[in-house]
Design a protein around this motif. Sequence first.
Motif, mmCIF file in Angstrom:
data_model
loop_
_atom_site.group_PDB
_atom_site.id
_atom_site.type_symbol
_atom_site.label_atom_id
_atom_site.label_comp_id
_atom_site.label_asym_id
_atom_site.label_seq_id
_atom_site.Cartn_x
_atom_site.Cartn_y
_atom_site.Cartn_z
ATOM 1 N N GLY A 254 0.770 -1.233 0.000
ATOM 2 C CA GLY A 254 0.000 0.000 0.000
ATOM 3 C C GLY A 254 0.797 1.275 0.000
ATOM 4 O O GLY A 254 0.216 2.367 0.118
ATOM 5 N N ALA A 255 2.129 1.197 -0.131
ATOM 6 C CA ALA A 255 2.937 2.410 -0.117
ATOM 7 C C ALA A 255 2.635 3.290 -1.321
ATOM 8 O O ALA A 255 2.593 2.815 -2.458
ATOM 9 N N ALA A 256 2.421 4.581 -1.070
ATOM 10 C CA ALA A 256 2.181 5.553 -2.134
ATOM 11 C C ALA A 256 3.444 6.324 -2.477
ATOM 12 O O ALA A 256 3.471 7.052 -3.468
ATOM 13 N N ARG A 257 4.482 6.186 -1.664
ATOM 14 C CA ARG A 257 5.761 6.838 -1.935
ATOM 15 C C ARG A 257 6.889 5.868 -1.624
ATOM 16 O O ARG A 257 6.864 5.183 -0.601
ATOM 17 N N VAL A 258 7.863 5.812 -2.530
ATOM 18 C CA VAL A 258 9.078 5.032 -2.328
ATOM 19 C C VAL A 258 10.225 6.011 -2.110
ATOM 20 O O VAL A 258 10.402 6.955 -2.888
ATOM 21 N N CYS A 259 10.980 5.809 -1.049
ATOM 22 C CA CYS A 259 12.092 6.691 -0.710
ATOM 23 C C CYS A 259 13.404 5.968 -0.997
ATOM 24 O O CYS A 259 13.720 4.968 -0.348
ATOM 25 N N LEU A 260 14.146 6.453 -1.988
ATOM 26 C CA LEU A 260 15.414 5.860 -2.382
ATOM 27 C C LEU A 260 16.534 6.583 -1.640
ATOM 28 O O LEU A 260 16.778 7.768 -1.869
ATOM 29 N N VAL A 261 17.223 5.865 -0.761
ATOM 30 C CA VAL A 261 18.191 6.474 0.161
ATOM 31 C C VAL A 261 19.566 5.869 -0.068
ATOM 32 O O VAL A 261 19.701 4.672 -0.325
ATOM 33 N N ALA A 262 20.593 6.706 0.020
ATOM 34 C CA ALA A 262 21.967 6.225 -0.085
ATOM 35 C C ALA A 262 22.832 6.959 0.924
ATOM 36 O O ALA A 262 22.702 8.172 1.108
ATOM 37 N N SER A 263 23.712 6.216 1.581
ATOM 38 C CA SER A 263 24.618 6.830 2.546
ATOM 39 C C SER A 263 25.680 7.648 1.819
ATOM 40 O O SER A 263 25.968 7.437 0.638
ATOM 41 N N GLY A 264 26.292 8.575 2.541
ATOM 42 C CA GLY A 264 27.361 9.384 1.972
ATOM 43 C C GLY A 264 27.116 10.862 2.169
ATOM 44 O O GLY A 264 26.011 11.293 2.510
ATOM 45 N N ARG A 265 28.151 11.643 1.953
ATOM 46 C CA ARG A 265 28.024 13.098 2.082
ATOM 47 C C ARG A 265 27.055 13.656 1.044
ATOM 48 O O ARG A 265 26.246 14.536 1.324
ATOM 49 N N GLY A 266 27.149 13.139 -0.152
ATOM 50 C CA GLY A 266 26.299 13.578 -1.245
ATOM 51 C C GLY A 266 26.685 12.824 -2.500
ATOM 52 O O GLY A 266 27.772 12.237 -2.583
#
Length: 359
Positions: free
Chosen positions: A110-122
């Motif tokens: 049921g998720a309406a948003r997927v959050c793509l996350v990656a570690s690091g300064r940028g």
Amino acid sequence: MARSEHRPHAADLADAALRRERPSRDDLLTVLAWPDDRLLELVAAVGGVRRHFFGDRVKLNYLVNLKSGLCPEDCTYCSQRLGSAADILTYTWLRPEQARDAAACGIAAGAARVCLVASGRGPTDRDVARIRPAIDRIKQQYPAVEVCACLGLLSPGQAEQLRDAGVDAYNHNLNTSGERYADICSTHTFADRVETVGRAEEAGLSPCSGLIAGMGESDGDLADALEELRGLDPDSVPVNFLIPFEGTPLAGHWELTPQRCLRILAAARLMFPDAEVRLAGGREIHLRSLQPLALHLANSIFLGDYLTSEGRAGAADLEMVRDAGFRVQGAQEPSLPAHRLDLVRTRRRGAGTTLPPNA
């Protein structure tokens, strides 16, 4: 002297929020110090604000950790920080099909948003290009689902690259107030974070920025953080509660109570009456049995696991949403009230883009 001369009634605070009036710092401090024996009064009043702008909807969000650990930054709260001894899984970038398959698990629930996350300064420009195939695969299969990226500090032009790749929103939390930011991180500044949120918004991405409570801050620090966040006018505001990982400088910081968490959420809702207030990391361990009450303040939650810690079973969260009298927001439903969507449309038009299908 009458009580109302000492502190405003909860109903007065809620009425002002319904008019989208910004609460004063004194109002925030009043809410953050609200007595436990009158907490239900506060939740009921502020819950009316949440219902007014978001009805009975609860938006589900799902994290996909694209790259874990080995971060060069020294944020004291983070298990992925430089020098962390926390027992976490570390790995380099997921392949596009792995990211899509991970996202599919949350979307199926049921998720309406997927959050793509990656570690690091940028990210480097190569990193931004690297995640584009993953975004393509998710968007092709689930066109109505929002994609939010959280990759750290953005360099000039990268927000535009992410926008063109199909990203709808960008998350970069302020975490605490500017005055005490140096207490929790020395490898970048509060101004760096503010700049990244600004770059995302200028590129037409929906700004997402919130805080972490439980790091030793005072009520005044929390009020300052909320006021500084309000200055950025984010569309979504994640409220995290510190998970004090062993092997990090904040290990052993168990200073939050369920009641304090509810007061923090109430203050956030009053400051952001028509924005998405998201119940985020640490909710299970700090709110405990009061999580259902928190849904009367927050209209959005993370489903499943977090970056380096386990959440609870998704079925239990879906049951909690139903039992609390709410329903899961569909991917085709708007995430924000109509008047706020008009502002978002203006922002996206200015950047030469359009809204995702569920806006």
